[in-house]
Design an enzyme around this catalytic site. Structure first.
Site, PDB file in Angstrom:
ATOM      1  N   GLN A 101       9.114  29.056 -13.144  1.00  0.00           N
ATOM      2  CA  GLN A 101       9.341  28.902 -14.578  1.00  0.00           C
ATOM      3  C   GLN A 101       9.609  27.433 -14.912  1.00  0.00           C
ATOM      4  OE1 GLN A 101      11.248  31.572 -17.878  1.00  0.00           O
ATOM      5  NE2 GLN A 101      12.897  30.746 -16.651  1.00  0.00           N
ATOM      6  N   TYR A 185      15.670  26.959 -25.769  1.00  0.00           N
ATOM      7  CA  TYR A 185      15.317  25.682 -25.153  1.00  0.00           C
ATOM      8  C   TYR A 185      14.131  25.061 -25.895  1.00  0.00           C
ATOM      9  CZ  TYR A 185      18.686  27.219 -21.725  1.00  0.00           C
ATOM     10  OH  TYR A 185      19.843  27.647 -21.138  1.00  0.00           O
ATOM     11  N   GLY A 330      17.217  41.451 -14.403  1.00  0.00           N
ATOM     12  CA  GLY A 330      17.903  40.181 -14.263  1.00  0.00           C
ATOM     13  C   GLY A 330      19.174  40.310 -13.449  1.00  0.00           C
TER      14      GLY A 330
END
Length: 378
Positions: A101, A185, A330
């Site tokens: 990523q 972000y 996650g």
């Protein structure tokens, strides 16, 4: 046994993975400064031998500029590439596919962060608008986010993303790309009208605000071909993100419709989750809605994966009903290195997370809460 999320093979449009269970990107703060190390290799190898079909690495910085977290890996220089290659090669031995990523923090960095200082450049963002909140545990006091410098030419940032992909491919790093467009972000900051107030071709209309994401994806595809994926969090909230529902649907609907034309490997939709919805000025920030129901109609071509707060039972329903090609887990993957094997065998997910060591702790063995979680008895 959840057969529908544990088939023999699943095709994410271009890459065949052994099952429909993915490990989501999880920042863990265990690298040696910005270089992936042997402990990280052990961590990822545990989860690949534990049956994950697809692993997405923790976010990797594309440039020295950055610093919301300490001890996170980069992917802009040789030592980092070599560290990632050891991890990727080890993961592939177990038959698991791995995507890296790519990450730029934008306004979520801090000018006093060590790597930001070393970069010698300002904290850049689409517009000079500070995010509320912020927490920099590795800086003295309790500094929050600062007002960033508006990037004059966003193509400079696109070039950094492309160079990170070129570096990896040129050095035979056999890993594909996930473009981090989520969680407030840089990419998300361009998309959201509350953080992007530009009046040039990179801001204003939906088409302009989506331009940065689309053009960067095109640049990555020039390097890697179609083995590129996109992750977005349309519900917002985290890092002071969020638009009204109608604008959210229009913005992300347009983005997903356009990127579907690019032949991506997959798109990951991050659902609303309370942990990604901090409170600002006494109010929650996120735009709560069913992102899968609202936005999946705009995706045609790329496989759809769903992320955030997924349980095995929900995964069964999402995949079994055809709503998703696969799911990402996650936090459960932090505490269960054998998560995919547990799901297939019907074993409980009963390892409790140690939040004191989740992101590491100074003066504490970095293995604690990282590689010391126990597998089930089969």
């Amino acid at each position: 046994m959840l057969h529908s999320i544990s088939p023999q093979h699943t095709n994410t449009n271009h890459v065949t993975i052994p099952n429909r269970i993915g490990m989501s990107a999880l920042t863990r703060n265990r690298s040696s400064a910005t270089v992936p190390n042997e402990l990280m290799r052990e961590y990822y190898t545990q989860r690949s031998t534990g049956g994950a079909g697809l692993i997405v690495t923790e976010a990797a910085l594309i440039t020295r500029q950055g610093g919301e977290w300490s001890d996170v890996p980069g992917i802009w220089e040789q030592s980092q590439i070599e560290g990632w290659k050891k991890i990727v090669d080890s993961v592939h031995v177990a038959g698991t596919k791995i995507y890296c990523q790519l990450w730029h923090l934008g306004r979520a960095s801090h000018p006093e962060a060590p790597e930001q200082i070393a970069a010698g450049v300002p904290v850049y963002a689409p517009s000079a608008i500070s995010a509320r909140g912020g927490k920099f545990r590795f800086l003295p006091g309790a500094p929050g986010y600062v007002t960033p410098t508006e990037i004059e030419d966003p193509t400079v940032l696109i070039a950094l993303f492309k160079q990170a992909a070129i570096n990896a491919k040129a050095r035979a790093l056999t890993v594909s790309r996930v473009f981090h467009g989520a969680n407030g972000y840089l990419v998300h900051q361009f998309l959201d009208s509350t953080s992007n107030k530009r009046t040039d071709k990179w801001g204003g209309s939906v088409e302009n605000r989506a331009r940065f994401a689309i053009e960067t994806l095109k640049a990555l595809i020039e390097v890697w071909g179609p083995d590129v994926a996109l992750r977005v969090s349309p519900a917002g909230g985290y890092n002071d993100m969020g638009m009204p529902l109608a604008e959210t649907t229009e913005t992300f609907g347009y983005l997903l419709r356009e990127v579907s034309k690019l032949g991506l490997s997959y798109v990951a939709l991050v659902r609303y989750h309370p942990l990604l919805d901090p409170e600002y000025d006494g109010k929650k920030r996120a735009t709560q809605h069913d992102v899968v129901a609202t936005l999946s109609p705009f995706i045609s071509g790329p496989a759809l994966f769903v992320n955030a707060g997924i349980t095995p039972a929900e995964a069964e329903e999402l995949v079994g009903s055809g709503k998703a090609a696969g799911v990402f887990f996650g936090v459960p993957y932090i505490t269960h290195p054998d998560l995919a094997r547990r799901v297939k065998a019907g074993k409980p997910l009963d390892n409790a997370p140690d939040f004191a060591t989740l992101y590491g702790a100074r003066g504490v063995d970095p293995k604690l809460g990282y590689t010391d979680y126990k597998e089930a008895v089969y």
